[in-house]
Design an enzyme around this catalytic site. Structure first.
Site, PDB file in Angstrom:
ATOM      1  N   TYR A  68      -3.102  14.232  12.577  1.00 29.32           N
ATOM      2  CA  TYR A  68      -1.999  13.065  12.599  1.00 29.32           C
ATOM      3  C   TYR A  68      -1.550  12.746  13.541  1.00 29.32           C
ATOM      4  O   TYR A  68       0.049  13.324  14.033  1.00 29.32           O
ATOM      5  CB  TYR A  68      -1.330  13.701  10.842  1.00 29.32           C
ATOM      6  CG  TYR A  68      -1.837  13.866   9.885  1.00 29.32           C
ATOM      7  CD1 TYR A  68      -3.398  13.372  10.167  1.00 29.32           C
ATOM      8  CD2 TYR A  68      -2.074  14.264   9.284  1.00 29.32           C
ATOM      9  CE1 TYR A  68      -4.125  13.790   8.772  1.00 29.32           C
ATOM     10  CE2 TYR A  68      -2.561  14.340   7.409  1.00 29.32           C
ATOM     11  CZ  TYR A  68      -3.772  13.697   7.722  1.00 29.32           C
ATOM     12  OH  TYR A  68      -4.802  14.273   6.422  1.00 29.32           O
ATOM     13  N   PHE A 213      -4.884  10.209  -0.796  1.00 32.98           N
ATOM     14  CA  PHE A 213      -5.381   8.546  -1.383  1.00 32.98           C
ATOM     15  C   PHE A 213      -5.174   8.360  -2.675  1.00 32.98           C
ATOM     16  O   PHE A 213      -6.007   8.106  -3.430  1.00 32.98           O
ATOM     17  CB  PHE A 213      -6.941   7.771  -0.073  1.00 32.98           C
ATOM     18  CG  PHE A 213      -6.947   6.675  -1.183  1.00 32.98           C
ATOM     19  CD1 PHE A 213      -5.433   5.807  -0.833  1.00 32.98           C
ATOM     20  CD2 PHE A 213      -7.765   6.027  -1.384  1.00 32.98           C
ATOM     21  CE1 PHE A 213      -5.150   4.367  -0.537  1.00 32.98           C
ATOM     22  CE2 PHE A 213      -8.064   4.271  -1.052  1.00 32.98           C
ATOM     23  CZ  PHE A 213      -6.785   3.230  -1.359  1.00 32.98           C
ATOM     24  N   PRO A 214      -3.896   9.082  -3.501  1.00 38.27           N
ATOM     25  CA  PRO A 214      -3.796   9.666  -4.457  1.00 38.27           C
ATOM     26  C   PRO A 214      -3.419   7.539  -5.723  1.00 38.27           C
ATOM     27  O   PRO A 214      -3.472   8.281  -6.729  1.00 38.27           O
ATOM     28  CB  PRO A 214      -3.180  10.490  -4.662  1.00 38.27           C
ATOM     29  CG  PRO A 214      -2.222  10.122  -4.145  1.00 38.27           C
ATOM     30  CD  PRO A 214      -2.883   9.901  -2.350  1.00 38.27           C
ATOM     31  N   GLY A 218      -7.100   0.078  -7.172  1.00 38.45           N
ATOM     32  CA  GLY A 218      -7.835  -1.249  -7.724  1.00 38.45           C
ATOM     33  C   GLY A 218      -7.669  -2.908  -8.810  1.00 38.45           C
ATOM     34  O   GLY A 218      -6.456  -2.682  -8.044  1.00 38.45           O
TER      35      GLY A 218
END
Length: 288
Positions: A68, A213-214, A218
C-alpha cells in the site's frame, strides 16, 4: 442508534489465534495512500488524524500491507500511533509487488517474503508483527516454500501469527498442513458472498475471517430498494447496514472498512452500534 465515545466496542471482541484480543470492527489502511494505492496521500495530515481517531473510537485492529504505497500506509501508521497502545493489533501483508498505480503482481519467493517482513518491522517500528499475512499465493513458487519461510519468521519471533488472503478452502487446508494459520482475508460483502464456503470453513476451525471491500451494497442501496425501510428505522446509512450485517453474520467476522476522511471513519465505526433484528438480518440476506 445509540451513541458512545468508543462505538467500535459495541462490535464485540474476538481473539485472533486465541491470544490476540481485538474489537471486531477494525480499520483497513489501504485508502490512506495516493490514487491507485500508489504514492503519498493528498493530505498526509488527515491520514494521521484518521488513524488516531480510529483508535479513539475504540478500533483496536488495523490492517495494512507493504504494497500500500508501497510502504506509505505502514509509515503513516507508525507516525500516527507509535509507540503503540498495548491493546492495538497491527496486521500487515507481503506477497504482492507493485510496479505502478493499480498494478499488483504476486511474488512469493522466500527471500522476498523475508526481505519484506524485515522492511515492515522497520517501517512499522515493531519487534514482532502480530499478524503477518501472505497477500497472495504465488503460483510460480511451491506453497511449502512460501509458508515455510513465514513459519521460520514466526519461529524467529519476527511474526506472531500467520494469515492468508484471497484463498480457497483447499488452499487453506494445504497451508495449514505446512504452518499454523489463524486468519483468512477474502473478498466478501452483503452483495458478493462468493466466499461463503471459506467463511463457513473459518467458522468451523475458529479462524478469523477478514472481509475486504466490506461495504459494497450494489443495487441494494438504490432509492426504494430493500435497504430503505431498514435504514429509516435505524437512522442508519446503507453502508452502516452492510457493516452491521457482516458483524451479525458470524462471530469470526472482522470487517475492516477503510477511508481517508475522519467524517467517513466516524460514520463507518458507528455501524457497530446498529442492532439488526432477526427479520432485518434475513431481509438483507435475501435481498441479494
Amino acid at each position: 442508534m445509540a451513541t458512545s465515545t468508543q462505538p467500535a466496542k459495541a462490535s464485540g471482541s474476538y481473539r485472533i489465534g486465541g491470544d490476540l484480543p481485538v474489537d471486531r470492527l477494525g480499520y483497513g489502511a489501504m485508502q490512506l495512500t495516493g490514487p491507485g494505492v500508489w504514492g503519498d496521500p493528498k493530505d498526509p495530515a488527515e491520514a494521521v488524524r484518521v488513524l488516531r481517531r480510529a483508535y479513539e473510537l475504540g478500533v483496536t485492529f488495523i490492517d495494512t500491507a507493504d504494497s500500500y504505497g508501497p510502504f506509505v500506509s505502514e509509515l503513516l501508521i507508525r507516525e500516527a500511533l507509535h509507540p503503540y497502545a498495548d491493546d492495538l493489533v497491527i496486521a500487515t501483508k507481503a506477497g504482492l509487488t507493485r510496479s505502478g498505480p493499480d498494478d499488483w503482481r504476486p511474488v512469493g519467493r522466500p527471500e522476498y517474503l523475508r526481505q519484506q517482513c524485515e522492511l515492515s518491522l522497520r517501517h512499522l517500528g515493531l519487534d514482532c508483527i502480530p499478524l503477518y499475512q501472505l497477500h497472495r499465493i504465488d503460483a510460480k513458487v511451491p506453497l511449502a516454500d512460501q509458508l515455510g519461510e513465514l513459519a521460520l519468521l514466526r519461529q524467529e519471533g519476527k511474526i506472531r501469527h500467520i494469515g492468508l488472503s484471497q484463498v480457497s478452502v483447499e488452499e487453506i487446508e494445504a497451508a495449514r498442513a505446512i504452518a499454523p494459520i489463524v486468519s483468512v482475508q477474502n473478498l466478501y460483502n452483503l452483495a458478493d458472498r462468493s466466499a461463503e464456503d471459506v467463511l463457513e470453513h473459518c467458522e468451523r476451525h475458529d479462524l478469523a475471517f477478514i472481509p475486504w471491500f466490506p461495504i459494497a451494497t450494489g443495487n441494494l442501496a438504490r432509492p426504494g430498494g430493500p435497504l430503505d425501510a431498514i435504514s429509516t428505522s435505524h437512522g442508519a446509512t446503507p453502508a452502516q447496514l452492510a457493516l452491521a450485517w457482516l458483524l451479525r453474520r458470524s462471530p469470526v467476522m472482522l470487517p475492516i472498512p477503510g477511508t481517508s476522511s475522519v467524517a467517513h471513519l466516524e460514520e463507518n465505526v458507528a455501524a457497530a452500534e446498529v442492532e439488526l433484528t432477526d427479520d432485518e438480518f434475513e431481509a438483507l440476506a435475501k435481498a441479494t
